[in-house]
Write a protein that holds these residues in place. Sequence first.
Motif, PDB file in Angstrom:
ATOM      1  N   GLU A  34       0.816  -1.213   0.000  1.00  0.00           N
ATOM      2  CA  GLU A  34       0.000   0.000   0.000  1.00  0.00           C
ATOM      3  C   GLU A  34       0.856   1.274   0.000  1.00  0.00           C
ATOM      4  OE1 GLU A  34      -3.058  -0.635  -0.375  1.00  0.00           O
ATOM      5  OE2 GLU A  34      -3.734   1.436  -0.433  1.00  0.00           O
ATOM      6  N   ASP A  35       1.854   1.319   0.888  1.00  0.00           N
ATOM      7  CA  ASP A  35       2.609   2.564   1.100  1.00  0.00           C
ATOM      8  C   ASP A  35       3.909   2.646   0.303  1.00  0.00           C
ATOM      9  OD1 ASP A  35       0.630   2.983   2.942  1.00  0.00           O
ATOM     10  OD2 ASP A  35       1.837   2.305   4.654  1.00  0.00           O
ATOM     11  N   LYS A  36       4.315   1.523  -0.328  1.00  0.00           N
ATOM     12  CA  LYS A  36       5.572   1.464  -1.084  1.00  0.00           C
ATOM     13  C   LYS A  36       6.791   1.738  -0.202  1.00  0.00           C
ATOM     14  CE  LYS A  36       3.154   2.649  -5.315  1.00  0.00           C
ATOM     15  NZ  LYS A  36       2.627   1.284  -5.357  1.00  0.00           N
ATOM     16  N   LYS A  37       6.636   1.486   1.081  1.00  0.00           N
ATOM     17  CA  LYS A  37       7.780   1.544   1.993  1.00  0.00           C
ATOM     18  C   LYS A  37       7.490   0.608   3.172  1.00  0.00           C
ATOM     19  CE  LYS A  37       6.034   5.659   4.223  1.00  0.00           C
ATOM     20  NZ  LYS A  37       5.692   6.992   3.983  1.00  0.00           N
ATOM     21  N   VAL A  38       8.541   0.227   3.861  1.00  0.00           N
ATOM     22  CA  VAL A  38       8.337  -0.703   4.971  1.00  0.00           C
ATOM     23  C   VAL A  38       9.026  -0.156   6.217  1.00  0.00           C
ATOM     24  CG1 VAL A  38      10.337  -2.147   4.328  1.00  0.00           C
ATOM     25  CG2 VAL A  38       8.477  -3.145   5.663  1.00  0.00           C
ATOM     26  N   SER A  39       8.316  -0.230   7.350  1.00  0.00           N
ATOM     27  CA  SER A  39       8.892   0.223   8.614  1.00  0.00           C
ATOM     28  C   SER A  39       9.235  -0.991   9.457  1.00  0.00           C
ATOM     29  CB  SER A  39       7.892   1.091   9.377  1.00  0.00           C
ATOM     30  OG  SER A  39       7.576   2.210   8.602  1.00  0.00           O
ATOM     31  N   VAL A  40      10.467  -1.022   9.923  1.00  0.00           N
ATOM     32  CA  VAL A  40      10.918  -2.144  10.744  1.00  0.00           C
ATOM     33  C   VAL A  40      11.291  -1.611  12.120  1.00  0.00           C
ATOM     34  CG1 VAL A  40      12.530  -4.085  10.857  1.00  0.00           C
ATOM     35  CG2 VAL A  40      11.881  -3.162   8.633  1.00  0.00           C
ATOM     36  N   ALA A  41      10.629  -2.146  13.168  1.00  0.00           N
ATOM     37  CA  ALA A  41      10.920  -1.698  14.526  1.00  0.00           C
ATOM     38  C   ALA A  41      12.025  -2.559  15.124  1.00  0.00           C
ATOM     39  CB  ALA A  41       9.663  -1.778  15.373  1.00  0.00           C
ATOM     40  N   ARG A  42      13.082  -1.921  15.585  1.00  0.00           N
ATOM     41  CA  ARG A  42      14.193  -2.614  16.236  1.00  0.00           C
ATOM     42  C   ARG A  42      14.454  -1.942  17.582  1.00  0.00           C
ATOM     43  NH1 ARG A  42      13.159  -6.041  13.438  1.00  0.00           N
ATOM     44  NH2 ARG A  42      14.261  -6.985  11.683  1.00  0.00           N
ATOM     45  N   VAL A  43      15.347  -2.541  18.370  1.00  0.00           N
ATOM     46  CA  VAL A  43      15.612  -2.009  19.713  1.00  0.00           C
ATOM     47  C   VAL A  43      16.050  -0.541  19.662  1.00  0.00           C
ATOM     48  CG1 VAL A  43      16.880  -2.420  21.870  1.00  0.00           C
ATOM     49  CG2 VAL A  43      16.445  -4.322  20.303  1.00  0.00           C
ATOM     50  N   ASN A  44      16.883  -0.224  18.665  1.00  0.00           N
ATOM     51  CA  ASN A  44      17.418   1.138  18.595  1.00  0.00           C
ATOM     52  C   ASN A  44      16.540   2.099  17.791  1.00  0.00           C
ATOM     53  OD1 ASN A  44      17.922  -0.097  16.216  1.00  0.00           O
ATOM     54  ND2 ASN A  44      20.050   0.562  16.011  1.00  0.00           N
ATOM     55  N   GLY A  45      15.295   1.703  17.523  1.00  0.00           N
ATOM     56  CA  GLY A  45      14.381   2.616  16.842  1.00  0.00           C
ATOM     57  C   GLY A  45      13.700   1.988  15.641  1.00  0.00           C
ATOM     58  N   THR A  46      12.882   2.796  14.984  1.00  0.00           N
ATOM     59  CA  THR A  46      12.158   2.302  13.811  1.00  0.00           C
ATOM     60  C   THR A  46      12.844   2.795  12.543  1.00  0.00           C
ATOM     61  OG1 THR A  46      10.104   2.321  15.057  1.00  0.00           O
ATOM     62  CG2 THR A  46       9.895   2.275  12.672  1.00  0.00           C
ATOM     63  N   HIS A  47      13.082   1.877  11.627  1.00  0.00           N
ATOM     64  CA  HIS A  47      13.737   2.233  10.372  1.00  0.00           C
ATOM     65  C   HIS A  47      12.760   2.059   9.221  1.00  0.00           C
ATOM     66  CE1 HIS A  47      17.569   2.201  12.512  1.00  0.00           C
ATOM     67  NE2 HIS A  47      17.097   1.119  13.124  1.00  0.00           N
ATOM     68  N   THR A  48      12.804   2.980   8.281  1.00  0.00           N
ATOM     69  CA  THR A  48      11.927   2.879   7.118  1.00  0.00           C
ATOM     70  C   THR A  48      12.765   2.687   5.859  1.00  0.00           C
ATOM     71  OG1 THR A  48      10.311   4.257   8.227  1.00  0.00           O
ATOM     72  CG2 THR A  48      10.072   4.036   5.851  1.00  0.00           C
ATOM     73  N   TYR A  49      12.394   1.667   5.092  1.00  0.00           N
ATOM     74  CA  TYR A  49      13.109   1.372   3.846  1.00  0.00           C
ATOM     75  C   TYR A  49      12.141   1.516   2.672  1.00  0.00           C
ATOM     76  CZ  TYR A  49      16.660  -0.932   6.747  1.00  0.00           C
ATOM     77  OH  TYR A  49      17.627  -1.209   7.670  1.00  0.00           O
ATOM     78  N   PRO A  50      12.651   1.847   1.485  1.00  0.00           N
ATOM     79  CA  PRO A  50      11.757   1.895   0.313  1.00  0.00           C
ATOM     80  C   PRO A  50      11.320   0.488  -0.076  1.00  0.00           C
ATOM     81  CG  PRO A  50      14.047   2.219  -0.347  1.00  0.00           C
ATOM     82  CD  PRO A  50      14.039   2.174   1.152  1.00  0.00           C
ATOM     83  N   ALA A  51      10.102   0.344  -0.579  1.00  0.00           N
ATOM     84  CA  ALA A  51       9.611  -0.979  -0.983  1.00  0.00           C
ATOM     85  C   ALA A  51       8.540  -0.829  -2.076  1.00  0.00           C
ATOM     86  CB  ALA A  51       9.058  -1.740   0.226  1.00  0.00           C
ATOM     87  N   GLY A  52       8.929  -0.149  -3.154  1.00  0.00           N
ATOM     88  CA  GLY A  52       7.977   0.030  -4.266  1.00  0.00           C
ATOM     89  C   GLY A  52       8.196  -1.047  -5.304  1.00  0.00           C
TER      90      GLY A  52
END
Length: 224
Positions: A34-52
């Motif tokens: 839906e958003d063409k990006k992915v958010s991954v939650a890890r201990v040191n924070g949330t990271h967002t990567y492109p995913a189109g």
Amino acid sequence: MPGEVSLAHNGVLFLDELAEFSRRTLDALRQPIEDKKVSVARVNGTHTYPAGFMFVTAMNPCPCGYYPGPKCRCTDYEIIKYRGKISGPIMDRIDIQKEVHPVGFFDIENQNATYSSIELREKVESARRIQQDRYKDEEGISCNAQMTTSMIQKYCELDADSLKLLKEISEKYGYSARVIHKLLRLARTSADLDGAEKIRKEDIEKVLSCRDLDESNSKMMVVK
Ligand SMILES: [Zn+2]
């Protein structure tokens, strides 16, 4: 290290045997599709990567793979359970759903391809050019799949007959606004492939035939 959906960015993500993936994995696909990006939650924070990516997938019609042929040994309940692994929200996000049936060895020779691969490539390239030209003033938009709701209203005008047909089928299968928007984007593409300026009734008929699974699933009943 990016995961599969980010590695597929600007390309194709193909999942074979979709029903064999866990529900958790499949549900995790909803956000990136839906958003063409992915958010991954890890201990040191949330990271967002492109995913189109373009999502392409295949699955069997039933656990044994032979439905609706005579060799199928599955019960209706087993088939519904198997297909139910793919949740409605995931199905809603798949624009084109086609059932393909086995072709007999001796039938293949008699089948003439409608278009050669070269002809098809030319049609696709020409449709892409039409789209790039249409969206040249729309920021970040280069093809029909990226059209926003307001752009759909602007570029996907339907005549009365097409609108009536789309409304009837949508009411029959209970299509959400999301599915109707997908159908309109596809209809725009169908018209572009023929170089037609307006969406025609035949485009609507064609895209409605891209929802095979709605029809096939609606025919199935649970026998207790
Ligand atoms: Zn079966």
